[in-house]
Write a protein that holds these residues in place. Structure first.
Motif, PDB file in Angstrom:
ATOM      1  N   THR A  24       4.530  35.563  49.375  1.00 50.47           N
ATOM      2  CA  THR A  24       5.302  34.745  48.245  1.00 50.47           C
ATOM      3  C   THR A  24       6.519  34.351  48.754  1.00 50.47           C
ATOM      4  O   THR A  24       7.072  33.057  48.452  1.00 50.47           O
ATOM      5  CB  THR A  24       5.490  35.687  47.091  1.00 50.47           C
ATOM      6  OG1 THR A  24       4.051  36.087  46.664  1.00 50.47           O
ATOM      7  CG2 THR A  24       5.949  34.903  45.944  1.00 50.47           C
ATOM      8  N   GLN A  65       4.329  34.739  40.299  1.00 53.47           N
ATOM      9  CA  GLN A  65       3.361  33.921  39.502  1.00 53.47           C
ATOM     10  C   GLN A  65       4.005  32.389  39.329  1.00 53.47           C
ATOM     11  O   GLN A  65       3.427  31.309  39.478  1.00 53.47           O
ATOM     12  CB  GLN A  65       2.867  34.449  37.855  1.00 53.47           C
ATOM     13  CG  GLN A  65       1.908  33.708  37.492  1.00 53.47           C
ATOM     14  CD  GLN A  65       0.696  33.795  38.022  1.00 53.47           C
ATOM     15  OE1 GLN A  65       0.223  34.959  38.602  1.00 53.47           O
ATOM     16  NE2 GLN A  65      -0.186  32.749  38.580  1.00 53.47           N
ATOM     17  N   CYS A  80       3.482  30.838  42.779  1.00 51.90           N
ATOM     18  CA  CYS A  80       2.257  30.590  42.865  1.00 51.90           C
ATOM     19  C   CYS A  80       1.655  29.614  42.285  1.00 51.90           C
ATOM     20  O   CYS A  80       0.716  28.737  42.646  1.00 51.90           O
ATOM     21  CB  CYS A  80       1.283  32.007  43.000  1.00 51.90           C
ATOM     22  SG  CYS A  80       1.793  33.124  44.098  1.00 51.90           S
ATOM     23  N   ASP A  81       2.219  29.354  40.996  1.00 52.66           N
ATOM     24  CA  ASP A  81       1.733  28.331  40.022  1.00 52.66           C
ATOM     25  C   ASP A  81       2.392  26.989  40.543  1.00 52.66           C
ATOM     26  O   ASP A  81       2.142  25.916  39.880  1.00 52.66           O
ATOM     27  CB  ASP A  81       2.159  28.634  38.646  1.00 52.66           C
ATOM     28  CG  ASP A  81       1.274  29.636  38.056  1.00 52.66           C
ATOM     29  OD1 ASP A  81      -0.116  30.170  38.828  1.00 52.66           O
ATOM     30  OD2 ASP A  81       1.563  30.297  37.000  1.00 52.66           O
TER      31      ASP A  81
END
Length: 394
Positions: free
Chosen positions: A168, A317, A320-321
């Motif tokens: 990430t 998140q 990642c989005d």
């Protein structure tokens, strides 16, 4: 402080590797002249100047501005570690907002040496003694340079609490490179993939690779700040206003929380951002673009949560989005950030101002965030100080 404050002009030179560019007086003078030309005024109309740098002798600010002119104005030298540039901006804004001056220059520059940051004065107590002690107790790893231990340790704390993956952080660096590819002033413009970041030389196994750290950089940036009355008298555009600004320093939780995220300024950033949102009467969900202090990919990730761009534990998140880039919720570091643009300590905060001013003017060319109206700047210095500034298009 009830006088509106506008960014009248900005200037910035391309950032370079140490030794590849000019000396600091020439760099600083060039950025200053650009900012003055952008504002459409002469240096003789500037009433005060705040000049930031970290690695330099006393009154280097005078030397830099004497290259532009000898006007006799007050010149204040500023050193607040990596938040030096935005501290100069903070002081310039205060001078105008209070009515003490109508037109003020904020200038930042840095002429750095290659390699990791280190102390210059080794014959006296370090300002980082408490930070170093906390880091030694929380992460150890004495063989790793301190800056890596600070921010790598903060990233590790996030990984341990939320299960955040090393990949990430690699996504953050890859995103920075895609943004920097469109910035002619960035030092590193080559696009790198998540896989290339992961496969870069390891600096801390399981925690950080080399591409997750910003490089030492030389450069300069400047901004001319003025009142509305001054702008009207001199025909200066008033398209970018500083709507709110706050500076925070450390509180007991920095050391008492026993959390490396607090040691590297999470609480300072959170407090400053909350003050700005409250003063402006907005929430973070209303922001269009953000320039934040990504000295390491790890700090960008935790700063998302400190600034309220996502909830606690939600940064992975969010990344990642794709909510941190074009087409997502808020474009972060369209300039490429410190990771790709470079981090000349004293200039960094004013380089962020340069980018956001152009975003709000609609003149950021290929980097332009469509319809940008509200822009947030976050500039952090360990030791410590954090400045958060909200700009708006008017």
């Amino acid at each position: 402080m009830n006088q509106d404050v506008y960014v009248a002009g900005v200037g910035m030179i391309p950032f370079t590797k140490p030794g590849a560019g000019e000396a600091y007086p020439q760099m600083a003078a060039q950025a200053t002249r650009q900012a003055l030309a952008d504002a459409g005024i002469g240096y003789e109309q500037v009433q005060q100047a705040y000049v930031g740098y970290v690695y330099g002798d006393s009154t280097a600010g005078q030397h830099a501005l004497y290259e532009v002119g000898l006007s006799g104005i007050p010149i204040v030298n500023v050193n607040n570690n990596c938040s030096t540039g935005s501290t100069a901006l903070f002081l310039a804004r205060q001078a105008v907002a209070s009515g003490a001056a109508d037109c003020v220059l904020a200038l930042g520059f840095e002429q750095m040496r290659p390699g990791a940051l280190g102390a210059v004065f080794n014959d006296r107590p370090s300002p980082f003694e408490r930070f170093d002690q906390a880091t030694a107790e929380l992460v150890g790893q004495d063989e790793i340079p301190l800056a890596l231990r600070y921010f790598g340790g903060a990233g590790l704390a996030h990984m341990q609490q939320y299960g955040t993956q090393l990949s990430t952080f690699a996504k953050v660096r890859a995103k920075a490179s895609r943004h920097a590819a469109n910035n002619p002033l960035a030092m590193l413009r080559k696009v790198v993939t998540e896989e290339e970041v992961m496969n870069a030389p390891v600096m801390w196994p399981g925690v950080m690779t080399r591409l997750m750290a910003c490089p030492p950089t030389c450069g300069a940036a400047a901004a001319v700040i003025c009142s509305g009355a001054f702008a009207e008298r001199h025909g200066i555009q008033r398209s970018v206003r500083i709507r709110a600004q706050a500076m925070a320093t450390d509180r007991p939780a920095t050391f008492d929380a026993r959390d490396m995220r607090e040691v590297v300024g999470f609480g300072m950033a959170q407090a400053a951002a909350r003050q700005v949102y409250e003063a402006a009467g907005i929430g973070p969900d209303e922001l269009d673009v953000v320039e934040l202090h990504d000295c390491f990919a790890q700090n960008e990730l935790i700063s998302y949560e400190a600034l309220g761009l996502c909830g606690p534990g939600g940064a992975e998140q969010f990344i990642c989005d794709g909510d941190n880039s074009y087409g997502g919720k808020v474009v972060t570091n369209p300039s490429g950030g410190l990771l790709s643009k470079g981090h000349p300590l004293g200039a960094t905060g004013l380089a962020q101002c340069y980018e956001l001013t152009h975003q709000l003017r609609g003149t950021a060319e290929q980097r332009q965030v469509e319809g940008a109206r509200l822009a947030l700047q976050h500039n952090l210095g360990l030791g410590g100080a954090c400045v958060v500034t909200l700009y708006e298009r008017v």
